[in-house]
Write a protein that holds these residues in place. Structure first.
Motif, PDB file in Angstrom:
ATOM      1  N   LEU A  25       8.745  -3.486   1.082  1.00  0.00           N
ATOM      2  CA  LEU A  25       8.700  -3.132  -0.338  1.00  0.00           C
ATOM      3  C   LEU A  25       7.290  -3.314  -0.900  1.00  0.00           C
ATOM      4  O   LEU A  25       6.836  -2.534  -1.738  1.00  0.00           O
ATOM      5  CB  LEU A  25       9.687  -3.984  -1.134  1.00  0.00           C
ATOM      6  N   ILE A  26       6.601  -4.346  -0.440  1.00  0.00           N
ATOM      7  CA  ILE A  26       5.235  -4.604  -0.911  1.00  0.00           C
ATOM      8  C   ILE A  26       4.242  -3.664  -0.223  1.00  0.00           C
ATOM      9  O   ILE A  26       3.325  -3.130  -0.860  1.00  0.00           O
ATOM     10  CB  ILE A  26       4.853  -6.070  -0.640  1.00  0.00           C
ATOM     11  N   ALA A  27       4.416  -3.447   1.067  1.00  0.00           N
ATOM     12  CA  ALA A  27       3.437  -2.680   1.845  1.00  0.00           C
ATOM     13  C   ALA A  27       3.467  -1.191   1.504  1.00  0.00           C
ATOM     14  O   ALA A  27       2.421  -0.538   1.473  1.00  0.00           O
ATOM     15  CB  ALA A  27       3.693  -2.871   3.334  1.00  0.00           C
ATOM     16  N   ASP A  28       4.649  -0.636   1.255  1.00  0.00           N
ATOM     17  CA  ASP A  28       4.775   0.792   0.943  1.00  0.00           C
ATOM     18  C   ASP A  28       4.670   0.979  -0.564  1.00  0.00           C
ATOM     19  O   ASP A  28       5.622   0.713  -1.301  1.00  0.00           O
ATOM     20  CB  ASP A  28       6.102   1.333   1.465  1.00  0.00           C
ATOM     21  N   VAL A  29       3.511   1.450  -1.022  1.00  0.00           N
ATOM     22  CA  VAL A  29       3.276   1.519  -2.467  1.00  0.00           C
ATOM     23  C   VAL A  29       4.143   2.568  -3.160  1.00  0.00           C
ATOM     24  O   VAL A  29       4.250   2.568  -4.385  1.00  0.00           O
ATOM     25  CB  VAL A  29       1.789   1.769  -2.780  1.00  0.00           C
ATOM     26  N   GLY A  30       4.803   3.444  -2.388  1.00  0.00           N
ATOM     27  CA  GLY A  30       5.761   4.361  -2.996  1.00  0.00           C
ATOM     28  C   GLY A  30       6.903   3.627  -3.673  1.00  0.00           C
ATOM     29  O   GLY A  30       7.556   4.166  -4.576  1.00  0.00           O
ATOM     30  N   ASN A  31       7.141   2.365  -3.272  1.00  0.00           N
ATOM     31  CA  ASN A  31       8.193   1.553  -3.891  1.00  0.00           C
ATOM     32  C   ASN A  31       7.767   0.932  -5.215  1.00  0.00           C
ATOM     33  O   ASN A  31       8.621   0.489  -5.992  1.00  0.00           O
ATOM     34  CB  ASN A  31       8.581   0.393  -2.953  1.00  0.00           C
ATOM     35  N   TRP A  32       6.467   0.842  -5.460  1.00  0.00           N
ATOM     36  CA  TRP A  32       5.983   0.016  -6.566  1.00  0.00           C
ATOM     37  C   TRP A  32       6.483   0.436  -7.948  1.00  0.00           C
ATOM     38  O   TRP A  32       6.819  -0.436  -8.750  1.00  0.00           O
ATOM     39  CB  TRP A  32       4.465  -0.048  -6.542  1.00  0.00           C
ATOM     40  N   PRO A  33       6.545   1.735  -8.283  1.00  0.00           N
ATOM     41  CA  PRO A  33       7.089   2.067  -9.608  1.00  0.00           C
ATOM     42  C   PRO A  33       8.542   1.605  -9.781  1.00  0.00           C
ATOM     43  O   PRO A  33       8.977   1.351 -10.902  1.00  0.00           O
ATOM     44  CB  PRO A  33       6.986   3.600  -9.656  1.00  0.00           C
ATOM     45  N   ARG A  34       9.242   1.489  -8.660  1.00  0.00           N
ATOM     46  CA  ARG A  34      10.637   1.047  -8.688  1.00  0.00           C
ATOM     47  C   ARG A  34      10.744  -0.469  -8.795  1.00  0.00           C
ATOM     48  O   ARG A  34      11.671  -1.002  -9.402  1.00  0.00           O
ATOM     49  CB  ARG A  34      11.311   1.519  -7.391  1.00  0.00           C
ATOM     50  N   ILE A  35       9.791  -1.170  -8.186  1.00  0.00           N
ATOM     51  CA  ILE A  35       9.865  -2.621  -8.061  1.00  0.00           C
ATOM     52  C   ILE A  35       9.158  -3.341  -9.205  1.00  0.00           C
ATOM     53  O   ILE A  35       9.631  -4.371  -9.703  1.00  0.00           O
ATOM     54  CB  ILE A  35       9.258  -3.064  -6.704  1.00  0.00           C
ATOM     55  N   ARG A  79       1.867  -9.693   5.942  1.00  0.00           N
ATOM     56  CA  ARG A  79       0.804 -10.033   4.988  1.00  0.00           C
ATOM     57  C   ARG A  79       0.130  -8.748   4.493  1.00  0.00           C
ATOM     58  O   ARG A  79      -0.080  -7.810   5.263  1.00  0.00           O
ATOM     59  CB  ARG A  79      -0.226 -10.947   5.661  1.00  0.00           C
ATOM     60  N   VAL A  80      -0.212  -8.731   3.212  1.00  0.00           N
ATOM     61  CA  VAL A  80      -0.983  -7.640   2.614  1.00  0.00           C
ATOM     62  C   VAL A  80      -2.144  -8.265   1.840  1.00  0.00           C
ATOM     63  O   VAL A  80      -1.927  -9.008   0.873  1.00  0.00           O
ATOM     64  CB  VAL A  80      -0.124  -6.771   1.677  1.00  0.00           C
ATOM     65  N   ASN A  81      -3.372  -7.989   2.268  1.00  0.00           N
ATOM     66  CA  ASN A  81      -4.569  -8.466   1.570  1.00  0.00           C
ATOM     67  C   ASN A  81      -5.029  -7.401   0.576  1.00  0.00           C
ATOM     68  O   ASN A  81      -4.945  -6.204   0.868  1.00  0.00           O
ATOM     69  CB  ASN A  81      -5.694  -8.738   2.576  1.00  0.00           C
ATOM     70  N   PHE A  82      -5.534  -7.818  -0.566  1.00  0.00           N
ATOM     71  CA  PHE A  82      -5.974  -6.846  -1.568  1.00  0.00           C
ATOM     72  C   PHE A  82      -7.252  -7.314  -2.260  1.00  0.00           C
ATOM     73  O   PHE A  82      -7.537  -8.511  -2.342  1.00  0.00           O
ATOM     74  CB  PHE A  82      -4.876  -6.579  -2.606  1.00  0.00           C
ATOM     75  N   GLN A  83      -7.994  -6.327  -2.748  1.00  0.00           N
ATOM     76  CA  GLN A  83      -9.225  -6.600  -3.498  1.00  0.00           C
ATOM     77  C   GLN A  83      -9.356  -5.568  -4.601  1.00  0.00           C
ATOM     78  O   GLN A  83      -9.275  -4.352  -4.346  1.00  0.00           O
ATOM     79  CB  GLN A  83     -10.439  -6.529  -2.573  1.00  0.00           C
ATOM     80  N   HIS A  84      -9.541  -6.033  -5.836  1.00  0.00           N
ATOM     81  CA  HIS A  84      -9.791  -5.129  -6.955  1.00  0.00           C
ATOM     82  C   HIS A  84     -11.221  -4.610  -6.842  1.00  0.00           C
ATOM     83  O   HIS A  84     -12.170  -5.397  -6.769  1.00  0.00           O
ATOM     84  CB  HIS A  84      -9.595  -5.855  -8.286  1.00  0.00           C
TER      85      HIS A  84
END
Length: 314
Positions: A25-35, A79-84
């Motif tokens: 759910l976190i890795a696939d950003v297609g889920n994000w508007p739903r989550i 794990r998902v690493n991110f940077q703005h």
């Protein structure tokens, strides 16, 4: 080497969903508007091998905006690493990671890590940034828990469907009809009034009063992201009583016969209102059918008016 003015914070929550499912759910950003309630739409951009570059359209303080994000997804580590990639003063740098840890077969712990730096390493600014990150991290984890657990407990509550009309016209004219929603009260019988704002090109706020078949009028508000002349993504933020989520896409695809114009919807049902709206004996299946029919009716009406518009311009 870590910057001396960098501050690190961690937040966590336990979720009654298997760790692999939560990571997806976190890795696939297609889920994000739903989550995540604040997320309107996410697009993948060109990126170096081994990482992702995303553009995220979201609401902040009730206003739509977009921001770029860099990510590295590590499925084996959950794990998902991110940077703005762009930050606003007083933030001078912001990154972090999502970590999912299995606690049992159907339970997981999610840790959300942030590290951030303030302009000029100002301690007061660091405190203000930390307070804002604390607020947003707690809200994001709570939303992830609520929505992941609801979907996992009852897969029937969230569903997607689409309607397609084939048009002997151009994608440009079809796109223009859907994009120019400010004209819908003149062009669409089921739209009573409409208010469209587009302060940032391609990012729209759309409020509408629509008429149902029984004559009642319902007010809806959506944020829309437009990609001329192929695609418009949207998220409805003022929802009818039977829904906790409504996202969608208008797409216009060239074919050998002309253009396929498609309206796609993803919906989550609000089970607490089914009896009140549809009666004490109504089931989830009844609510799915009712919502599907209502949305398809309006979508097909809009697509057929867009078809007439586009074919009339040939």
């Amino acid at each position: 080497m870590e910057h001396p003015g960098m501050r690190q914070v961690a937040h966590e929550i336990n979720i009654a969903v298997p760790a692999d499912t939560v990571h997806r759910l976190i890795a696939d950003v297609g889920n994000w508007p739903r989550i995540f309630p604040s997320v309107i739409h996410v697009e993948y951009e060109e990126a170096p091998e081994g990482e992702e570059r995303l553009t995220i359209w979201e609401t902040a303080a009730g206003e739509p905006r977009c921001r770029p994000l860099r990510r590295i997804v590590e499925p084996a580590k959950l794990r998902v690493n991110f940077q703005h990639l762009v930050t606003a003063s007083p933030v001078a740098g912001l990154g972090g990671a999502w970590l999912v840890e299995p606690l049992g077969e159907n339970t997981s712990r999610v840790r959300l890590l942030h590290e951030f730096r303030a302009a000029d390493d100002d301690p007061g600014a660091l405190d203000r940034i930390g307070a804002e990150i604390d607020r947003s991290a707690v809200a994001e984890l709570a939303a992830l828990k609520e929505n992941a657990e609801r979907e996992y407990a009852d897969a029937e509550l969230t569903f997607s469907f689409e309607d397609t009309v084939h048009v002997d016209g151009s994608a440009k004219d079809l796109f223009a009809f859907i994009n120019e929603a400010n004209l819908w009260s003149e062009r669409l019988p089921h739209v009573a009034t409409v208010r469209l704002e587009e302060d940032t090109p391609g990012l729209q706020t759309l409020e509408m009063d629509t008429r149902a078949k029984d004559g009642s009028v319902h007010t809806t508000k959506s944020y829309r992201v437009t990609f001329p002349h192929q695609h418009i993504a949207y998220k409805q933020v003022t929802l009818p009583a039977l829904m906790t989520l409504h996202t969608g896409h208008w797409t216009f695809t060239d074919t050998d016969q002309g253009v396929a114009a498609t309206s796609q919807h993803t919906v989550s049902l609000n089970t607490g209102n089914i009896a009140r709206i549809l009666g004490d004996t109504a089931t989830v299946a009844d609510a799915r059918e009712y919502v599907h029919t209502a949305l398809s009716t309006n979508s097909l009406a809009t697509l057929n008016h867009a078809k007439a518009h586009a074919e009339g311009r040939r």
